[in-house]
Scaffold this motif. Sequence first.
Motif, mmCIF file in Angstrom:
data_model
loop_
_atom_site.group_PDB
_atom_site.id
_atom_site.type_symbol
_atom_site.label_atom_id
_atom_site.label_comp_id
_atom_site.label_asym_id
_atom_site.label_seq_id
_atom_site.Cartn_x
_atom_site.Cartn_y
_atom_site.Cartn_z
ATOM 1 N N UNK A 174 0.826 -1.212 0.000
ATOM 2 C CA UNK A 174 0.000 0.000 0.000
ATOM 3 C C UNK A 174 0.859 1.261 0.000
ATOM 4 N N UNK A 175 2.025 1.209 0.635
ATOM 5 C CA UNK A 175 2.898 2.384 0.732
ATOM 6 C C UNK A 175 3.332 2.875 -0.642
ATOM 7 N N UNK A 176 3.533 1.944 -1.573
ATOM 8 C CA UNK A 176 4.041 2.314 -2.900
ATOM 9 C C UNK A 176 3.057 3.209 -3.658
ATOM 10 N N UNK A 177 1.793 2.775 -3.897
ATOM 11 C CA UNK A 177 0.862 3.664 -4.614
ATOM 12 C C UNK A 177 0.481 4.899 -3.811
ATOM 13 N N UNK A 178 0.438 4.767 -2.484
ATOM 14 C CA UNK A 178 0.063 5.931 -1.670
ATOM 15 C C UNK A 178 1.100 7.041 -1.834
ATOM 16 N N UNK A 184 4.068 12.374 -5.165
ATOM 17 C CA UNK A 184 4.696 12.712 -6.443
ATOM 18 C C UNK A 184 3.709 13.159 -7.519
ATOM 19 N N UNK A 185 2.620 12.419 -7.696
ATOM 20 C CA UNK A 185 1.666 12.759 -8.755
ATOM 21 C C UNK A 185 0.571 13.721 -8.292
ATOM 22 N N UNK A 186 0.339 13.778 -6.981
ATOM 23 C CA UNK A 186 -0.684 14.664 -6.394
ATOM 24 C C UNK A 186 -2.073 14.413 -6.980
ATOM 25 N N UNK A 187 -2.404 13.144 -7.223
ATOM 26 C CA UNK A 187 -3.720 12.808 -7.765
ATOM 27 C C UNK A 187 -4.638 12.216 -6.699
ATOM 28 N N UNK A 200 5.958 16.067 3.436
ATOM 29 C CA UNK A 200 6.183 14.804 2.744
ATOM 30 C C UNK A 200 7.375 14.022 3.280
ATOM 31 N N UNK A 201 8.344 14.713 3.837
ATOM 32 C CA UNK A 201 9.527 14.040 4.361
ATOM 33 C C UNK A 201 9.185 13.137 5.553
#
Length: 234
Positions: A174-178, A184-187, A200-201
């Motif tokens: 789940x961490x990867x797409x989140x 990164x994509x802000x979608x 984000x850090x």
Amino acid sequence: MKSEIINSTPINKKSKNINFALINTFIFLTSAIAIPVTLIVGSRATRLDGITEFAHWQHIATFTILSNIFLAIMSLLAAVFSIKSPNRSATNGFLAWYLSAASAAIVTCLTVLLFLAPMRAINGKDYFDMLLEPMFFLHFLNPILSAIAFIFFTGDQPVKKSAQFLATLPIILYAIPYCLNVIFLHVWPDFYGLTFGGRYYLTPIVFIVFWLLIFAIATILLSLRRRFHHKALQ
């Protein structure tokens, strides 16, 4: 994942398997209702917050829905196996996957009870908005039932030690797409507030904490299961 069933002892096993089947049938049926309802009409919290009808489908991207889909699948398999072979116990490979699903669901439950609901209350809203209607099952009851089923009704056969690491897989996946979609994509909106307002850090640290949490949950479930069956055999 192996779906075979291994031999175990008769009457006691049959009784446990019946209870295991009943609990998992309940989990599957309530999930099969609660998940589509949430995706169609939304949760009580999102409706009260004025989320539009189309946005309810965004719930499919939440860990709540994904973890409960995982648990529903494992519950269906568990119920079928238990009914089909009432005198036998599931393989330790299957139990490792069930533990993973139960641990993921409990992470959902604890996140709501200890973080999201309190944050909602701090913002002047009702703490219980996230625990009512379909979310009563997805955020609370079904995760608790899965833990009870695993501890008390899965027999006394050992589960592989690697099961604790397998249990952390849902958080890793789940961490990867989140991170990709939020940072990164802000979608995706940061619907869990894991960036703490755009910091984000902090997100990698947050996911490390969640990894440790789900590992601890799996460890505790395994320990409680061992203790219960050890006492039962004395």
